[in-house]
Write a protein that holds these residues in place. Structure first.
Motif, PDB file in Angstrom:
ATOM      1  N   ARG A 139      -2.630   0.522  -5.995  1.00 36.20           N
ATOM      2  CA  ARG A 139      -1.355   0.051  -5.428  1.00 36.20           C
ATOM      3  C   ARG A 139      -1.527  -1.263  -4.691  1.00 36.20           C
ATOM      4  O   ARG A 139      -0.743  -2.181  -4.856  1.00 36.20           O
ATOM      5  CB  ARG A 139      -0.801   1.115  -4.455  1.00 36.20           C
ATOM      6  CG  ARG A 139       0.061   2.176  -5.134  1.00 36.20           C
ATOM      7  CD  ARG A 139       0.959   2.892  -4.119  1.00 36.20           C
ATOM      8  NE  ARG A 139       0.182   3.517  -3.054  1.00 36.20           N
ATOM      9  CZ  ARG A 139      -0.345   4.749  -3.126  1.00 36.20           C
ATOM     10  NH1 ARG A 139      -0.162   5.474  -4.205  1.00 36.20           N
ATOM     11  NH2 ARG A 139      -1.038   5.257  -2.129  1.00 36.20           N
ATOM     12  N   GLU A 151      -8.168   9.403  -3.998  1.00 38.78           N
ATOM     13  CA  GLU A 151      -7.168   8.789  -3.135  1.00 38.78           C
ATOM     14  C   GLU A 151      -7.469   7.298  -2.915  1.00 38.78           C
ATOM     15  O   GLU A 151      -6.578   6.454  -2.996  1.00 38.78           O
ATOM     16  CB  GLU A 151      -7.140   9.520  -1.786  1.00 38.78           C
ATOM     17  CG  GLU A 151      -5.874   9.255  -1.007  1.00 38.78           C
ATOM     18  CD  GLU A 151      -5.916   9.918   0.378  1.00 38.78           C
ATOM     19  OE1 GLU A 151      -6.376  11.073   0.489  1.00 38.78           O
ATOM     20  OE2 GLU A 151      -5.500   9.259   1.344  1.00 38.78           O
ATOM     21  N   ASN A 157      -5.071   4.199  -3.910  1.00 33.22           N
ATOM     22  CA  ASN A 157      -4.661   3.193  -2.912  1.00 33.22           C
ATOM     23  C   ASN A 157      -5.007   1.781  -3.353  1.00 33.22           C
ATOM     24  O   ASN A 157      -4.229   0.859  -3.156  1.00 33.22           O
ATOM     25  CB  ASN A 157      -5.339   3.450  -1.557  1.00 33.22           C
ATOM     26  CG  ASN A 157      -4.723   4.647  -0.845  1.00 33.22           C
ATOM     27  OD1 ASN A 157      -3.590   5.047  -1.162  1.00 33.22           O
ATOM     28  ND2 ASN A 157      -5.461   5.240   0.071  1.00 33.22           N
ATOM     29  N   HIS A 158      -6.198   1.630  -3.919  1.00 33.40           N
ATOM     30  CA  HIS A 158      -6.630   0.303  -4.381  1.00 33.40           C
ATOM     31  C   HIS A 158      -5.787  -0.163  -5.560  1.00 33.40           C
ATOM     32  O   HIS A 158      -5.572  -1.353  -5.732  1.00 33.40           O
ATOM     33  CB  HIS A 158      -8.109   0.311  -4.776  1.00 33.40           C
ATOM     34  CG  HIS A 158      -9.048   0.196  -3.608  1.00 33.40           C
ATOM     35  ND1 HIS A 158      -9.280   1.226  -2.729  1.00 33.40           N
ATOM     36  CD2 HIS A 158      -9.808  -0.841  -3.171  1.00 33.40           C
ATOM     37  CE1 HIS A 158     -10.148   0.835  -1.818  1.00 33.40           C
ATOM     38  NE2 HIS A 158     -10.483  -0.425  -2.065  1.00 33.40           N
TER      39      HIS A 158
END
Ligand code: HEM
Length: 385
Positions: free
Chosen positions: A189, A182, A186-187
């Motif tokens: 994006r 996850e 996230n990184h």
């Protein structure tokens, strides 16, 4: 001549006579009990570390995790991975955390002062510092830090269980994988200035980046490779102050000795005592005839006390040139985190000396050593400030 490597008890706590005897009689000795060669001299340890064409790093449970893991890869796979990660975990990035390390150490000193006069060096200083620093560098948020650290520790102890290790680590590995998958997503994006983002940006010569599996293994490795080792380096450095009062007086009077004190601690009380290799062919090392597939236990801690390299090796001399020590390894797998652990230890020790120059051992509680085959350190180191 054969030898048996002590793996527990007093013989493991104080192995230096055993090491010296090995270096004298049989620098590459067969250990029939464990089925590995014990390599104890500086020259032979160095050869086995550098000559990756003869001695492979693909050994132990870490090598069987699935996706390639930096520590247990050989060239050319190691060269590619190391290039990708060292382009992100650069000396410049490490130097840039200097101010933050000062700040964290400052907070720790304040807490120690407030909770004194009885203090345990391990739980108050040596243990939290590296965990906080590496977690922040990777990009793990403070609220997740404890869980990630606990899982990483469970993962590492699971690996050392021998048979059944795969089942032992499965639950924690899944938890870690869930967290990092996850975080990596996230990184991807939203890139940030941390290590995960820097690693995601890197490309190899063919224009390919790290795979998700490789990214996960690297995050995990950075969490487990640097924490206990740096914890032990800080504890061992402070412990020597207690056991060597004359040398401590010199250090107290002249803080420019801190750097030498830490290098000498790396040599004299090496936090990582051994690393493994596996012979890729029938070969010879230090007169011993090694067979393809044989395992070698490289005694870094013994190489660091080799009289052929260090004069008066059993004596702790902070003023000496200890630069030939192999506490961080040698060659292609040379510790990626060496500059970071040196930075943390130097700041921690200097600030400790400035803040608590008159500290004493706690008369009511004795220090608890924690010596494993792989590591040398302390479970607790009680002092009075
Ligand atoms: C006093 C502290 C430390 C000691 C004694 C130490 C020791 C070592 C040693 C001996 C090796 C070589 C292993 C081999 O050749 O098989 C190594 C590799 C490595 N260390 Fe450290 N280490 C320390 C701190 C750190 C820190 C703080 C980090 C990162 C945050 C780190 C990350 C690594 C990594 C990623 C490797 C693998 C490099 C490769 O295989 O190319 N270490 N360390």
């Amino acid at each position: 001549v054969t030898a048996t490597m002590p793996t527990r008890g007093p013989a493991l706590e104080e192995p230096n006579e055993f090491y010296a005897q090995l270096r004298r009689d049989e620098p590459v000795a067969w250990d029939p009990k464990h089925g590995w060669w014990i390599v104890s001299s500086h020259a032979e340890v160095e050869k086995a570390l550098i000559e990756f064409g003869r001695f492979s790093s693909k050994v132990g449970a870490m090598a069987e995790l699935g996706a390639p893991m930096l520590t247990t890869e050989d060239p050319p796979s190691h060269t590619r991975l190391r290039g990708l990660v060292s382009g992100a975990f650069t000396p410049k990035r490490i130097a840039s955390v200097d101010a933050r390390v000062e700040e964290v150490v400052g907070e720790i000193m304040e807490k120690m002062r407030a909770s004194g006069p009885h203090i345990d060096v391990v739980s108050s200083l040596s243990y939290p510092l590296p965990v906080v620093v590496i977690a922040e560098m990777i990009g793990i948020s403070p609220k997740d830090r404890e869980a990630i650290w606990r899982w990483s520790f469970e993962f590492l102890s699971g690996l050392e269980k021998g048979a059944g290790w795969r089942e032992a680590i499965q639950p924690t590995l899944s938890a870690l994988d869930g967290y990092f998958s996850e975080a990596i997503e996230n990184h991807r994006r939203t890139p940030r200035g941390d290590l995960i983002s820097a690693m995601l940006e890197r490309r190899d010569a063919e224009g390919n980046g790290l795979t998700d599996g490789e990214m996960f293994n690297l995050c995990l490795l950075l969490m487990v490779a640097g924490n206990e080792t740096t914890t032990n380096l800080i504890s061992n450095s402070i412990s020597v102050m207690l056991t060597h009062p004359k040398e401590y007086e010199r250090l107290r009077a002249d803080h420019s000795l801190v750097k030498g004190w830490i290098e000498e601690t790396l040599r004299w009380a090496s936090p990582t005592r051994v690393v493994f290799r596996k012979a890729l062919e029938d070969t010879e090392l230090g007169g011993a005839k090694i067979k393809e597939g044989d395992q070698l236990l490289l005694l870094l801690a013994s190489a660091n006390r080799d009289e052929k390299v260090f004069e008066d090796p059993e004596t702790f001399i902070p003023e000496r040139d200890a630069s030939q020590h192999v506490a961080f390894g040698r060659g292609r797998h040379f510790c990626l985190g060496a500059p970071l652990s040196r930075l943390e230890a130097n700041i921690a020790i200097r600030r400790f000396l400035e803040t608590f120059p008159d500290f004493k051992p706690d008369p009511d509680h004795s220090a608890q050593r924690e010596d494993l085959l792989f590591t040398r350190g302390f479970r607790s180191l009680p002092i009075v400030i």
